[in-house]
Design a protein around this motif. Structure first.
Motif, mmCIF file in Angstrom:
data_model
loop_
_atom_site.group_PDB
_atom_site.id
_atom_site.type_symbol
_atom_site.label_atom_id
_atom_site.label_comp_id
_atom_site.label_asym_id
_atom_site.label_seq_id
_atom_site.Cartn_x
_atom_site.Cartn_y
_atom_site.Cartn_z
ATOM 1 N N ARG A 117 59.297 -6.073 64.006
ATOM 2 C CA ARG A 117 59.663 -4.857 64.743
ATOM 3 C C ARG A 117 61.042 -4.413 64.313
ATOM 4 O O ARG A 117 61.902 -5.233 64.020
ATOM 5 N N VAL A 118 61.240 -3.110 64.308
ATOM 6 C CA VAL A 118 62.531 -2.536 63.940
ATOM 7 C C VAL A 118 63.261 -2.127 65.206
ATOM 8 O O VAL A 118 62.699 -1.448 66.066
ATOM 9 N N ASP A 136 66.335 0.041 66.191
ATOM 10 C CA ASP A 136 67.254 1.067 65.700
ATOM 11 C C ASP A 136 68.419 1.161 66.682
ATOM 12 O O ASP A 136 68.224 1.501 67.842
ATOM 13 N N HIS A 164 63.633 8.354 62.246
ATOM 14 C CA HIS A 164 63.635 6.900 62.419
ATOM 15 C C HIS A 164 62.358 6.310 61.834
ATOM 16 O O HIS A 164 61.408 7.034 61.525
ATOM 17 N N ALA A 202 59.818 2.269 65.678
ATOM 18 C CA ALA A 202 61.108 1.607 65.905
ATOM 19 C C ALA A 202 61.485 1.726 67.377
ATOM 20 O O ALA A 202 61.287 2.756 68.000
ATOM 21 N N HIS A 209 64.337 2.052 70.063
ATOM 22 C CA HIS A 209 65.692 2.601 70.034
ATOM 23 C C HIS A 209 66.520 2.085 71.201
ATOM 24 O O HIS A 209 66.191 2.328 72.359
#
Length: 136
Positions: free
Chosen positions: A51-52, A54, A65, A69, A71
């Motif tokens: 998982r990203v 941000d 993005h 992602a 946030h």
């Protein structure tokens, strides 16, 4: 001039200092999460379900993005760790604008038991490579 005389006379001490500084910098880099290239991040997302996270400001995030992602602005990560608790079993990739905040966030997440990687070059590098972005 005295500086160079000192270095030439105390070369062993100066060499030891340089080695210790390098070891310290390397240790700090690893504690913040191992850097991952944009291609490695893509591989981690596709093969390991990474998982990203941000950590950029809202305006930057809305401008573009990575798909799916999560946030959380870098200043709010410490207070919102409970939102990330379900992601401890997969790699978590910290993405910021150019790498300036990912280290601090990575260190905090590693202390909490996360497997952390940092997007090398940040979202600037992701954009430069013409990889897909979602705009809000």
């Amino acid at each position: 001039m005295d500086f160079f005389v000192f270095i030439s006379e105390q070369w062993l001490l100066v060499s030891l200092l340089v080695i210790l500084l390098y070891a310290f910098a390397l240790n700090e880099r690893r504690n913040a999460g191992i850097p991952a290239s944009v291609h490695e991040v893509t591989r981690l997302i596709n093969s390991q379900g990474a998982r990203v996270l941000d950590v950029r400001d809202c305006g930057d995030y809305d401008a573009g993005h990575i798909v799916d992602a999560l946030h959380i602005p870098h200043g709010e990560v410490a207070g919102r760790l409970n939102e990330l608790a379900s992601m401890k079993d997969k790699p978590l990739i910290v993405a910021d604008k150019m790498g300036q905040h990912a280290g601090a966030v990575g260190r905090a997440l590693k202390r909490e038991g996360f497997s952390v990687r940092r997007l090398q070059g940040g979202m600037t590098e992701w954009s430069t490579q013409n990889l897909p972005l979602v705009k809000s």
